[in-house]
Each structure stands twice: as C-alpha cells, then as structure tokens.
Write an enzyme that holds these catalytic residues in place. Structure first.
Site: not given
Ligand code: AMP
Length: 404
Positions: A7, A91, A180, A241, A385
């Site tokens: 990643n 990823r 996601h 956010r 993941e």
C-alpha cells in the site's frame, strides 16, 4: 506461492508478505517519511526479533529496496532469496469506471491509473510510484492492482449519478464512485458466513468507521449505494473531513473568507469533522476520553458523528426495503463500544436490539452484538483489506499459470 502486498502512499509504503494459499502472514512492516533523511523503517516477522531503523530514504524505489533487503535478512527476514516472491499486489484507491475488478498490471493499466490522477491526486500518483518501484527492484514479478472503487461499480445510476448537468458526467466523469470497497466487500462476505446465510439473500449496511468513514448498502452481495462520492469527502462525518454539507457553503465561504480553492479544500478535508466540532480532537479515543471528563464540545462531536451514521443506516434500510444486519468495522467500528451503542440505540424501530453486555465485552474477532432472536443483527467484523489484495493477486497469478 509468496505474495507481497503493498500500500504505497505519497510518503510511505506499508507491506505484508503472505504465504498463499495458506494465507499465512510471514512478515509486515512500513517505511514512513520517504523523501527525508530520517525515514523510519519498522518490520516484524513471525518468530523473528522486531526491526526498526531511522535512515535516509529519498524515494519509493529506495524504500522498496530497503524492504526487500530486510525480507531476506538472515536475522529479521523470512525469505532466503528475493526470487521467492512470485507476485506483488497493490492497493489502488481510484479505478474510475475502467476497473470493475482487480487486474494484472500492464502498460495500458498504468496509463489508465495515470489518467485517474485528477480524480485522486493524493493517492493514485503514489500508487503508480509503488508499481514503478516494484518494476525496478523485482523486474520479473507479476504485479496486480486491487481498487477501492471496484466493489461499488455495481451501483445503479440512481445511486451513482448526481443531479447536475449530464455534460459534467460525460466530459469529466463526475459521479459517485465510492471507496473502502475492498473492506465493504470483505466484511459483507464474512457477515454472511457468521450469520450462516447466503450473501445473495441478504440486505446489509456495512459501516467502515476509521480515520475515513463510509457506509454501504450491500444488497444481495452487491454494492447498491455508498456514502462516499466522487472523492472520499462526501457522506459521513470523519476525523478531519466534513462529510455531507450544503454545496452552497463552499462558494459562500470562499467569498466571505476570501479563500482559494486549495484553502477551502484543505478546510473541508483537514480541518473539519470531529476535529472542528470538538475543538482539536480527531481521534475517537481522545473524543470519548474528553467526553467522559465532561467536555461539551467533545460530546457534541461524538453525538453528531453517531447521529449521522444512524441517519445513513436508516436511509439505506429504506433504499433496500429492509435490513438483515448492520456491520461495524475499522478502527472505531471494531474498537468503540460507546459509538456502536450510540448508533444502535436509535435503530430499535427497525428491529435491531443491541445486547449491551455483548457490545461491551472485551472479546475480539468476529461477533454478534445483538440479543438472541433480534430481527436485525449487529455484527463486529475486523476488516482485512490486505488479505483481499493477497487473494486477488494469488488468483490472477494462478490464472497466468504461475506457482501453486
Ligand atoms: P483506521 O483508519 O481503521 O486505522 O482507524 C483509525 C482510527 O480508529 C483512529 O483514528 C482512532 O480514532 C480509532 N480507534 C482506534 N482504536 C480505538 C479505540 N479503542 N476506541 C475508539 N477509537 C479507536
């Protein structure tokens, strides 16, 4: 077959080394602060001492070289020779509309990832640097890419189109993509197994609640709608956010505060969410601690965060005309019983009856947190993941006739 999962971020590379098909994690680690003379390398491998060093690492290729050196190190490593790595899986955050599933890296795939830089300027350039670093250090190894957006490519137009002039979709591909996806897909499969029911018969809302927060309506195993949009800014309130807001606020604030596009983007991505409402706390652990100490702003931030999650779950239950289970995953979803309780408390009308003892139990791993016989279940399912990336990479490598 040995598969390396990568990643790559703009200044970091996280990795896990898998033995497939047993799905054993042989080693994991990260290089942080790439580009600096004080980059930090941490590495741990099964049955080996932990490794940590601070050194100069100026680019992703040097970072990957350092990682491969450690992977074959006699004291810290897990491999005798680097040629044991047969495939690398990456990823990639944004696959746009081009990638409904994982693919083997080719020249065309790299071009396509490059074309998507505009839609994911913080992520896709870093992922491409990771791919190029592997080409430089492990030139003969097959590479695959697994996209965060891929799972959501099943959404119908009613979910993914915005009610703005269609020319913007045609010209600039402005639409909902969702993120996601690897996590939402993984936990929905695990949820079906835990419930002992076929995924194709289930109506699930999967809530990935970490630094970034998104929830997905998973209808019969497919993403039907999701809260993040063209970018990961839309939807739920997050650590820093804003999530959903009236779009008119953007131009109004720019005019009133004389802000540039970059400044307003930075405000919404880095200085909003829990951080803004609590007055400086973006981590759910700190929010809960401050709230328990009587901090009113922390309490308001927590309540808004939980309230918005509950609204989305209700909306998605309506979108699917029913609900079998709510799934909690990622850093907050897996570890904060307070947050899960606050979200579930208002869902009794749907038939979700939380079992407070089960919810607060220190037990880890996949579990039910609703009462026996609750018509709608709530589940905690740790996401993974990296495992999905390792599995997809392994499958693609086998399809190309490699390894066993
Ligand atoms: P992730 O993005 O999945 O790595 O999640 C990271 C976030 O999980 C952190 O920012 C924390 O807010 C949150 N987190 C981790 N552990 C806990 C915990 N025990 N209680 C509440 N939140 C937690």
């Amino acid at each position: 077959m040995i598969v390396l999962v990568i990643n790559a971020g703009s200044s970091s590379i996280k990795y896990q080394l898998y033995q497939m098909k047993s799905e054993t994690v042989l080693a994991r680690g990260r290089v942080e602060r790439i580009g600096m003379d004080s980059a930090i390398v941490t590495h741990e491998a099964e049955g080996k001492p932990e490794f940590r060093e601070v050194c100069e690492i100026l680019d992703h290729t040097s970072a990957l070289k350092r990682i491969t050196d450690i992977l074959v190190h006699p004291e810290y490593g897990s491999l005798s020779h680097i040629s044991e790595i047969e495939a690398v899986g990456h990823r990639v955050v944004h696959g746009g509309e081009s990638f409904p599933e994982s693919v083997v890296v080719t020249t065309e795939v790299k071009q396509e990832i490059r074309k998507l830089f505009d839609l994911a300027p913080l992520h896709n350039p870093a992922h491409l640097m990771g791919i190029l670093a592997v080409e430089a250090i492990l030139p003969d190894v097959m590479q695959a890419v697994v996209f965060d957006t891929a799972f959501h490519q099943t959404m119908p137009k009613t979910s993914y189109l915005y009610a703005i002039p269609n020319i913007l979709y045609k010209r600039h591909k402005i639409r909902r993509y969702g993120f996601h996806g690897t996590s939402h897909m993984y936990v929905s499969h695990q949820a079906a197994a835990l419930l002992g029911r076929p995924l194709e018969s289930l109506k699930l809302v999967t809530c990935h609640i970490g630094n970034g927060v998104s929830c997905t309506a998973v209808l019969n195993g497919k993403s039907y709608d999701t809260s993040m949009g063209m970018t990961p800014l839309e939807g739920l309130m997050m650590g820093t956010r804003s999530g959903d807001l009236d779009p008119a606020i953007v131009s109004y604030t720019m005019a009133k505060e004389e802000l540039s596009i970059n400044e307003v983007n930075s405000m919404l991505n880095k200085h909003s969410g829990l951080y803004a409402v609590s007055g400086g706390l973006a981590d759910m652990r700190e929010i809960v601690e401050a709230m328990n100490d009587g901090d009113k702003n922390a309490k308001l931030a927590f309540d808004m965060y939980a309230y918005r999650l509950r609204k989305y779950i209700g909306a998605y239950a309506a979108a699917m005309n029913g609900l079998d289970a709510v799934v909690f995953t990622a850093g907050v979803g897996e570890n904060s019983p307070q947050l899960r309780e606050a979200v579930c408390e208002g869902l009794t009308f749907l038939g979700l009856r939380l079992d407070r003892e089960r919810n607060r139990s220190p037990e880890r791993g996949e579990r039910r947190i609703t009462e026996d016989g609750s018509p709608v279940e709530a589940l905690v399912i740790p996401t993974n993941e990296e495992l999905v990336i390792a599995r997809d990479t392994y499958r693609l490598a086998l399809n190309r006739g490699k390894g066993s």
